[in-house]
Design an enzyme around this catalytic site. Structure first.
Site, PDB file in Angstrom:
ATOM      1  N   ARG A 177       6.560  -7.122 -67.776  1.00  0.00           N
ATOM      2  CA  ARG A 177       7.704  -8.148 -68.546  1.00  0.00           C
ATOM      3  C   ARG A 177       9.082  -7.027 -69.763  1.00  0.00           C
ATOM      4  O   ARG A 177       7.965  -5.732 -70.237  1.00  0.00           O
ATOM      5  CB  ARG A 177       6.585  -8.745 -69.687  1.00  0.00           C
TER       6      ARG A 177
ATOM      7  N   CYS B  56       0.511  -6.107 -67.979  1.00  0.00           N
ATOM      8  CA  CYS B  56       0.111  -7.357 -68.832  1.00  0.00           C
ATOM      9  C   CYS B  56       1.387  -8.556 -69.445  1.00  0.00           C
ATOM     10  O   CYS B  56       2.719  -7.933 -68.879  1.00  0.00           O
ATOM     11  CB  CYS B  56       0.150  -7.105 -70.284  1.00  0.00           C
TER      12      CYS B  56
ATOM     13  N   ASP C 148      11.708  -1.815 -64.048  1.00  0.00           N
ATOM     14  CA  ASP C 148      11.477  -2.636 -62.872  1.00  0.00           C
ATOM     15  C   ASP C 148      12.101  -4.364 -63.553  1.00  0.00           C
ATOM     16  O   ASP C 148      12.813  -5.334 -63.359  1.00  0.00           O
ATOM     17  CB  ASP C 148      10.712  -3.371 -61.642  1.00  0.00           C
TER      18      ASP C 148
ATOM     19  N   GLU D  77      17.873 -10.820 -69.015  1.00  0.00           N
ATOM     20  CA  GLU D  77      17.644  -9.714 -67.050  1.00  0.00           C
ATOM     21  C   GLU D  77      18.633 -11.617 -67.447  1.00  0.00           C
ATOM     22  O   GLU D  77      18.548 -12.401 -67.336  1.00  0.00           O
ATOM     23  CB  GLU D  77      16.828 -10.079 -66.417  1.00  0.00           C
TER      24      GLU D  77
ATOM     25  N   HIS E 163      14.395  -6.161 -61.389  1.00  0.00           N
ATOM     26  CA  HIS E 163      13.218  -7.236 -60.722  1.00  0.00           C
ATOM     27  C   HIS E 163      12.824  -7.714 -59.349  1.00  0.00           C
ATOM     28  O   HIS E 163      12.449  -9.021 -59.280  1.00  0.00           O
ATOM     29  CB  HIS E 163      12.882  -8.029 -61.932  1.00  0.00           C
TER      30      HIS E 163
END
Length: 315
Positions: free
Chosen positions: A234, A205, A258, A263, A282
């Site tokens: 996210r 999402c 991930d 970040e 990521h």
């Protein structure tokens, strides 16, 4: 057309070509920049392409020639779209380019926990198999995915791709979706049922006011202690401290992560102290084919804009 390309290092390490974009104008490349350096980098360019750099109303006002903002991404929360609309600046994202790449890593996480493949590989490398009295040893748990329940929160393009793989494994798929359009044998359920019924729960999402902190102490408390949480969407969708506590207390079997709220990962991050967690930096979107597709789609967005057409316009 003059094009400023920011955040270049987030998209390539030299393994993909930008020729399709370069064919459309004079390109200048930059890696990540401090916010105050962005107006100077854009300068008198007609277009800017960014990944995570924030393009604010203030930047737009300093860059008077700016007519087009393109994204190396599907999400566009780093762009002040209201300001762009007021100034007649087009904003285009790139939907769907990473569908297969993200679905693939999602299942890599799932198979990681289902097979204990990392533990068996490390054990074999230590010489344990060479010392074994039998042809194999079952030191770590292995479970079939067949018959297990996969819960998917967010049933867009990527969510459906993940569902297709799960169905091929013989899993039962349940999902939370705003549209609830019929899709194969997928069953739509409430958020509470998704958390309580899933053996594997994967998030696909966007980060919105409604989804921020979706995974929290309360919703984690609904999950089976044998369940695994996967997040390739996210970072802000998951509250990080409660997830760490759930893993360390055994209230949750494992997590494949991930993305983080901030970040890159900062020193002392809660996940570094968590048990049974598999973390990647990521990269779910980052398959070579996906990044190549991304560049081609950005070029098509620019072509459409130059021809007075709307393609992937969010503003």
């Amino acid at each position: 057309m003059k094009i400023a390309i920011l955040d270049t290092c987030t998209v390539t390490n030299g393994d993909i070509s930008f020729k399709s974009i370069e064919a459309l104008g004079e390109c200048t490349y930059y890696d990540t920049l401090a916010p105050e350096k962005i107006p100077e980098a854009i300068g008198d360019c007609d277009a800017v392409i960014v990944n995570k750099a924030k393009i604010t109303a203030e930047i737009m006002d300093k860059c008077k020639n700016l007519k087009f903002i393109g994204l190396f991404a599907t999400g566009y929360n780093n762009i002040d779209t209201k300001a762009a609309r007021e100034r007649g600046i087009a904003v285009c994202n790139v939907p769907g380019y990473s569908r297969n790449s993200v679905a693939q890593l999602t299942f890599a996480f799932i198979l990681h926990f289902a097979t204990s493949i990392d533990k068996y590989s490390a054990s074999t490398a230590r010489g344990d198999w060479a010392k074994s009295e039998t042809f194999s040893y079952l030191s770590f748990p292995i479970s079939e995915l067949y018959g297990k329940t996969l819960g998917i929160f967010g049933f867009g393009d990527i969510g459906r791709a993940v569902a297709d793989i799960a169905l091929a494994f013989g899993m039962k798929v349940i999902a939370v979706s705003r549209s609830r359009k019929p899709y194969k044998t997928v069953e739509y359920v409430s958020t509470e049922e998704l958390f309580s019924s899933s053996d594997y729960l994967t998030l696909h999402c966007p980060l919105t006011d409604e989804t921020r902190g979706l995974v929290n102490e309360k919703t984690l408390g609904l999950m089976k202690p044998t369940a695994v949480l996967i997040n390739t969407s996210r970072g802000g969708v998951v509250e990080e401290e409660p997830l760490k506590e759930a893993l360390n207390s055994g209230r949750l079997r494992g997590a494949g992560i991930d993305v983080l709220d901030i970040e890159p990962m900062r020193p002392g991050h809660p996940y570094l102290e968590a048990k049974n967690i598999c973390i990647t930096p990521h990269v779910a979107w980052g398959a070579l084919e996906a990044r190549t597709r991304l560049i081609e789609m950005i070029a098509e967005n620019i072509k459409a804009f130059l021809n007075g057409e709307r393609l992937n316009r969010v503003e």
